[in-house]
Motif scaffolding. Structure first.
Motif, PDB file in Angstrom:
ATOM      1  N   THR A   1      23.911 -31.911 -95.057  1.00 19.72           N
ATOM      2  CA  THR A   1      24.789 -32.069 -96.208  1.00 19.72           C
ATOM      3  C   THR A   1      25.912 -33.063 -95.944  1.00 19.72           C
ATOM      4  O   THR A   1      26.659 -33.404 -96.853  1.00 19.72           O
ATOM      5  N   ILE A   2      26.040 -33.522 -94.695  1.00 15.12           N
ATOM      6  CA  ILE A   2      27.068 -34.507 -94.342  1.00 15.12           C
ATOM      7  C   ILE A   2      26.452 -35.903 -94.473  1.00 15.12           C
ATOM      8  O   ILE A   2      25.450 -36.206 -93.847  1.00 15.12           O
ATOM      9  N   SER A   3      27.041 -36.724 -95.321  1.00 14.95           N
ATOM     10  CA  SER A   3      26.442 -38.039 -95.558  1.00 14.95           C
ATOM     11  C   SER A   3      27.177 -39.175 -94.854  1.00 14.95           C
ATOM     12  O   SER A   3      26.609 -40.242 -94.647  1.00 14.95           O
ATOM     13  N   TYR A   4      28.440 -38.961 -94.470  1.00 14.26           N
ATOM     14  CA  TYR A   4      29.210 -40.082 -93.929  1.00 14.26           C
ATOM     15  C   TYR A   4      30.368 -39.561 -93.094  1.00 14.26           C
ATOM     16  O   TYR A   4      30.972 -38.530 -93.415  1.00 14.26           O
ATOM     17  N   GLY A   5      30.698 -40.278 -92.017  1.00 14.19           N
ATOM     18  CA  GLY A   5      31.852 -39.949 -91.195  1.00 14.19           C
ATOM     19  C   GLY A   5      32.535 -41.206 -90.710  1.00 14.19           C
ATOM     20  O   GLY A   5      31.865 -42.197 -90.394  1.00 14.19           O
ATOM     21  N   VAL A   6      33.876 -41.183 -90.636  1.00 16.22           N
ATOM     22  CA  VAL A   6      34.609 -42.377 -90.216  1.00 16.22           C
ATOM     23  C   VAL A   6      36.003 -41.992 -89.734  1.00 16.22           C
ATOM     24  O   VAL A   6      36.595 -41.012 -90.183  1.00 16.22           O
ATOM     25  N   GLN A   7      36.518 -42.767 -88.772  1.00 12.43           N
ATOM     26  CA  GLN A   7      37.923 -42.681 -88.377  1.00 12.43           C
ATOM     27  C   GLN A   7      38.703 -43.556 -89.350  1.00 12.43           C
ATOM     28  O   GLN A   7      38.376 -44.731 -89.551  1.00 12.43           O
ATOM     29  N   ASP A   8      39.708 -42.998 -89.984  1.00 11.06           N
ATOM     30  CA  ASP A   8      40.423 -43.741 -91.018  1.00 11.06           C
ATOM     31  C   ASP A   8      41.091 -44.986 -90.449  1.00 11.06           C
ATOM     32  O   ASP A   8      41.570 -44.980 -89.308  1.00 11.06           O
ATOM     33  N   LEU A   9      41.135 -46.053 -91.236  1.00  9.43           N
ATOM     34  CA  LEU A   9      41.671 -47.325 -90.737  1.00  9.43           C
ATOM     35  C   LEU A   9      43.181 -47.418 -90.861  1.00  9.43           C
ATOM     36  O   LEU A   9      43.812 -48.241 -90.195  1.00  9.43           O
ATOM     37  N   VAL A  10      43.790 -46.599 -91.715  1.00 11.92           N
ATOM     38  CA  VAL A  10      45.248 -46.603 -91.859  1.00 11.92           C
ATOM     39  C   VAL A  10      45.867 -45.493 -91.014  1.00 11.92           C
ATOM     40  O   VAL A  10      46.768 -45.732 -90.208  1.00 11.92           O
TER      41      VAL A  10
END
Length: 211
Positions: free
Chosen positions: A99-108
């Motif tokens: 169910t998890i489609s995307y993951g990222v470390q925020d750029l701000v």
């Protein structure tokens, strides 16, 4: 065999962040910022504004309210969250890997890790961004790599189930077709962005892999 390739141009600083499937499960101490509706399944363009909104709310919490301290466990099954403090009526829940489609470390806010979770298609808002603040930028990066390892294992299992040996990934993301994803039948891919916040900001945003 994991599908797709990962862009790991962060250099030697990423060596401490690297996570293999064999390292899972890994538990991280985080604070849960909350969730917001997402307008798409993949891409920082769909996490950036919700993260801004959630961080803004968190910064303006009254003095008697704090963000929940949690233990976030990444395993090959997905992400499990347990609230340690303050006490809550519902203190643990999980996000299955399919169910998890995307993951990222925020750029701000580089200590923030964000992920998009897909809910039942019948829901009027089927996609949600969930955000967590880590103790350090390095921890947020390691959390991103941990989810990448979980995605790679899921991709391998999907291929074994379907008998398909070909990957369908982009330059920075793993992807896979789901053979029995009854929760989100329209989702065909998942993505993890392993670029550093600086690399994302340096004009590569439009190149991010998307459906």
């Amino acid at each position: 065999m994991a599908s797709g390739n990962t862009d790991n141009a962060g250099g030697s600083a990423d060596l401490d962040s690297q996570v293999d499937v064999g390292d899972l499960p890994i538990t991280f101490k985080v604070k849960y910022i909350g969730s917001e509706v997402a307008r798409g399944l993949w891409g920082i363009r769909y996490t950036r504004r919700p993260v801004d909104k959630m961080v803004g709310v968190a910064k303006n919490l009254p003095a008697n309210k704090v963000l929940p301290n949690c233990e976030l466990k990444v395993s090959t099954d997905g992400v499990q969250l347990e609230i340690i403090s303050p006490k809550a009526s519902i203190n643990n829940w999980s996000y299955p890997i399919d169910t998890i489609s995307y993951g990222v470390q925020d750029l701000v806010y580089t200590r923030v890790f964000a992920m998009i979770v897909a809910k039942d298609d019948s829901n009027p808002h089927p996609f949600e961004v969930h955000a967590f603040v880590c103790d350090s930028r390095a921890m947020a990066r390691r959390l991103t790599f941990a989810l990448s390892a979980a995605f790679q294992d899921y991709s391998r299992r999907v291929k074994e189930f379907s008998g398909d040996g070909d990957g369908d990934g982009g330059t920075r993301a793993g992807s896979a077709s789901s053979p029995s994803d009854t929760i989100t039948p329209t989702r065909q891919k998942f993505a993890i962005d392993l670029r550093t916040p600086e690399e994302i900001q340096a004009g590569e945003l439009e190149q991010e892999t998307e459906a």
